[in-house]
Design a protein around this motif. Structure first.
Motif, PDB file in Angstrom:
ATOM      1  N   LEU A 182      61.769 103.483  35.435  1.00 27.53           N
ATOM      2  CA  LEU A 182      62.563 102.960  34.325  1.00 27.53           C
ATOM      3  C   LEU A 182      63.466 101.814  34.786  1.00 27.53           C
ATOM      4  N   ILE A 183      64.038 101.922  35.970  1.00 31.36           N
ATOM      5  CA  ILE A 183      64.859 100.841  36.522  1.00 31.36           C
ATOM      6  C   ILE A 183      64.008  99.597  36.737  1.00 31.36           C
ATOM      7  N   GLU A 184      62.792  99.793  37.244  1.00 32.33           N
ATOM      8  CA  GLU A 184      61.928  98.662  37.594  1.00 32.33           C
ATOM      9  C   GLU A 184      61.322  97.985  36.367  1.00 32.33           C
ATOM     10  N   THR A 185      61.066  98.743  35.315  1.00 29.84           N
ATOM     11  CA  THR A 185      60.462  98.154  34.110  1.00 29.84           C
ATOM     12  C   THR A 185      61.520  97.725  33.097  1.00 29.84           C
ATOM     13  N   GLU A 186      62.698  98.313  33.165  1.00 31.18           N
ATOM     14  CA  GLU A 186      63.809  98.047  32.250  1.00 31.18           C
ATOM     15  C   GLU A 186      63.476  98.346  30.796  1.00 31.18           C
ATOM     16  N   ASN A 187      62.455  99.175  30.570  1.00 33.62           N
ATOM     17  CA  ASN A 187      62.041  99.447  29.191  1.00 33.62           C
ATOM     18  C   ASN A 187      61.453 100.860  29.115  1.00 33.62           C
ATOM     19  N   LEU A 188      61.918 101.628  28.141  1.00 40.23           N
ATOM     20  CA  LEU A 188      61.479 103.016  28.005  1.00 40.23           C
ATOM     21  C   LEU A 188      59.996 103.109  27.677  1.00 40.23           C
ATOM     22  N   THR A 189      59.519 102.258  26.778  1.00 39.36           N
ATOM     23  CA  THR A 189      58.114 102.289  26.371  1.00 39.36           C
ATOM     24  C   THR A 189      57.203 101.920  27.536  1.00 39.36           C
ATOM     25  N   LYS A 190      57.548 100.850  28.266  1.00 40.28           N
ATOM     26  CA  LYS A 190      56.724 100.415  29.401  1.00 40.28           C
ATOM     27  C   LYS A 190      56.697 101.481  30.509  1.00 40.28           C
ATOM     28  N   ALA A 191      57.866 102.063  30.770  1.00 42.49           N
ATOM     29  CA  ALA A 191      57.931 103.078  31.816  1.00 42.49           C
ATOM     30  C   ALA A 191      57.104 104.310  31.444  1.00 42.49           C
ATOM     31  N   ALA A 192      57.193 104.727  30.183  1.00 40.80           N
ATOM     32  CA  ALA A 192      56.428 105.887  29.729  1.00 40.80           C
ATOM     33  C   ALA A 192      54.930 105.623  29.831  1.00 40.80           C
ATOM     34  N   LYS A 193      54.515 104.393  29.468  1.00 44.20           N
ATOM     35  CA  LYS A 193      53.102 104.037  29.551  1.00 44.20           C
ATOM     36  C   LYS A 193      52.630 104.028  31.000  1.00 44.20           C
ATOM     37  N   GLN A 194      53.445 103.490  31.895  1.00 48.79           N
ATOM     38  CA  GLN A 194      53.079 103.417  33.310  1.00 48.79           C
ATOM     39  C   GLN A 194      52.969 104.813  33.928  1.00 48.79           C
ATOM     40  N   LEU A 195      53.838 105.700  33.502  1.00 52.77           N
ATOM     41  CA  LEU A 195      53.824 107.067  34.028  1.00 52.77           C
ATOM     42  C   LEU A 195      52.848 107.972  33.288  1.00 52.77           C
ATOM     43  N   GLU A 196      52.300 107.461  32.191  1.00 56.18           N
ATOM     44  CA  GLU A 196      51.342 108.204  31.373  1.00 56.18           C
ATOM     45  C   GLU A 196      51.974 109.478  30.805  1.00 56.18           C
ATOM     46  N   VAL A 197      53.213 109.318  30.278  1.00 62.04           N
ATOM     47  CA  VAL A 197      53.893 110.422  29.607  1.00 62.04           C
ATOM     48  C   VAL A 197      54.467 109.895  28.298  1.00 62.04           C
ATOM     49  N   SER A 198      54.897 110.788  27.458  1.00 61.50           N
ATOM     50  CA  SER A 198      55.531 110.370  26.198  1.00 61.50           C
ATOM     51  C   SER A 198      56.964 109.907  26.467  1.00 61.50           C
ATOM     52  N   LYS A 199      57.518 109.120  25.529  1.00 65.41           N
ATOM     53  CA  LYS A 199      58.890 108.654  25.676  1.00 65.41           C
ATOM     54  C   LYS A 199      59.878 109.818  25.644  1.00 65.41           C
ATOM     55  N   SER A 200      59.543 110.849  24.872  1.00 65.34           N
ATOM     56  CA  SER A 200      60.429 112.013  24.810  1.00 65.34           C
ATOM     57  C   SER A 200      60.447 112.749  26.153  1.00 65.34           C
ATOM     58  N   THR A 201      59.283 112.831  26.793  1.00 61.19           N
ATOM     59  CA  THR A 201      59.219 113.469  28.123  1.00 61.19           C
ATOM     60  C   THR A 201      60.009 112.663  29.138  1.00 61.19           C
ATOM     61  N   LEU A 202      59.856 111.336  29.085  1.00 61.86           N
ATOM     62  CA  LEU A 202      60.585 110.463  30.000  1.00 61.86           C
ATOM     63  C   LEU A 202      62.098 110.611  29.794  1.00 61.86           C
ATOM     64  N   SER A 203      62.532 110.621  28.552  1.00 63.33           N
ATOM     65  CA  SER A 203      63.960 110.771  28.253  1.00 63.33           C
ATOM     66  C   SER A 203      64.485 112.117  28.741  1.00 63.33           C
ATOM     67  N   ARG A 204      63.663 113.148  28.587  1.00 63.69           N
ATOM     68  CA  ARG A 204      64.072 114.482  29.026  1.00 63.69           C
ATOM     69  C   ARG A 204      64.223 114.523  30.551  1.00 63.69           C
ATOM     70  N   ARG A 205      63.331 113.846  31.256  1.00 64.73           N
ATOM     71  CA  ARG A 205      63.412 113.810  32.722  1.00 64.73           C
ATOM     72  C   ARG A 205      64.675 113.087  33.182  1.00 64.73           C
ATOM     73  N   ILE A 206      65.013 111.975  32.511  1.00 61.97           N
ATOM     74  CA  ILE A 206      66.219 111.224  32.874  1.00 61.97           C
ATOM     75  C   ILE A 206      67.459 112.068  32.625  1.00 61.97           C
ATOM     76  N   SER A 207      67.468 112.755  31.507  1.00 60.98           N
ATOM     77  CA  SER A 207      68.615 113.617  31.188  1.00 60.98           C
ATOM     78  C   SER A 207      68.746 114.735  32.223  1.00 60.98           C
ATOM     79  N   HIS A 208      67.639 115.273  32.654  1.00 58.94           N
ATOM     80  CA  HIS A 208      67.655 116.345  33.657  1.00 58.94           C
ATOM     81  C   HIS A 208      68.181 115.833  34.995  1.00 58.94           C
TER      82      HIS A 208
END
Length: 303
Positions: free
Chosen positions: A13-39
């Motif tokens: 997320l730091i490297e892409t600076e974008n939630l959508t791009k980071a989620a696509k690169q990691l092959e996860v949903s944006k909600s999953t990515l947000s949950r991981r950051i919160s954790h």
């Protein structure tokens, strides 16, 4: 202890600076990515990111944490790479425990053969009469009945045995041709293949099953070679594995003769035992090697 998925999500997320791009690169949903950051932020104990429009930036804590997160991920990747290398390379320590009666069989020769082909493997070979000791090794080799264990059991085939005597003994004891008179003839029973003493079951294709008495020996040994040598010296008739007699025949032709060949002894199963699941390459390589060469031995036995 930080979750690797949380750390990877943060650095991406730091490297892409974008939630959508980071989620696509990691092959996860944006909600999953947000949950991981919160954790991760909960684990760290403070916020790590700033959100401005469609971009995401690290705050001061995030900037300070980012290089450490990268180091942790790099260390984890290096550790996994090291483990994968061991898994795929034929190297390291290999502990083998075998049934004691195989000490003078084809097993030691195949262990040496395998070691010659794989110089980076350090091998320990032990023999035992206690089945439970097989579980202390990477690989077990056993003859006969099994006991409950945590290992996977793979039967390679059957070892055949026969009644044998020396040519000199047979000249002095022609009654060996009569199964009814075997009990009156000297026996070599140093190695108890089937029972300590008492009865031995023989099977004839036409006459069925016959049980004969075997006298108890003054000496007992777990060394099949000792049994063989005493039979070869003309001390009496005895049970021997066919493969061992065939090996001796190459150097001492006509030394040992099969007695009552029409009568068959019970087959003895040969087992490989090893752990379930993914195995190091050194283990799978030896299993393949031993399967191949043991099959050759078992298939070439005198039936």
């Amino acid at each position: 202890m930080y979750d690797m998925n949380d750390l990877q999500s943060f650095t991406t997320l730091i490297e892409t600076e974008n939630l959508t791009k980071a989620a696509k690169q990691l092959e996860v949903s944006k909600s999953t990515l947000s949950r991981r950051i919160s954790h991760l932020e909960a684990s760290v104990g403070q916020s790590l990111l700033l959100r401005q429009a469609n971009k995401i930036f690290p705050n001061d804590a995030g900037k300070a944490f980012y290089p450490h997160a990268c180091k942790i991920l790099d260390a984890a990747k290096l550790a996994q790479k090291t483990v994968d290398t061991l898994q795929e390379s034929v190297m390291g320590e290999l502990n083998i425990t075998a049934y004691y009666g195989l000490a003078r069989s084809w097993l030691p020769k195949e262990v040496v053969h395998f070691a010659d082909n794989h110089p980076e493997v350090s091998i320990s070979l032990k023999t035992t009469s206690i089945f439970a000791e097989l579980e202390l090794s990477d690989i077990g080799v056993w003859l006969g009945s099994l006991q409950p264990s945590k290992f996977k059991e793979e039967m390679l085939g059957h070892l055949t045995c026969g009644l044998y005597a020396s040519s000199s003994f047979l000249k002095e004891n022609p009654a060996v041709d009569d199964i009814e008179r075997l009990k009156d003839i000297p026996w070599v029973n140093f190695h108890h293949f089937y029972q300590p003493a008492g009865d031995l079951e023989l099977l004839h294709s036409e006459d069925g099953t016959k049980r004969i008495e075997i006298p108890k020996s003054q000496i007992w040994t777990d060394q099949i070679a000792m049994q063989l040598e005493q039979i070869a010296k003309g001390k009496g008739i005895g049970v021997l594995p066919d493969y061992m007699v065939n090996m001796r025949e190459k150097h001492h032709p006509g030394d040992l003769i099969r007695v009552l060949p029409q009568w068959q002894l019970p087959l003895i199963p040969v087992y490989l035992l090893y752990p379930y699941g993914s195995l190091p390459k050194r283990v799978t390589a030896f299993l393949h090697h031993f399967r191949k060469h043991t099959a050759t031995i078992l298939n070439s036995q005198q039936l």
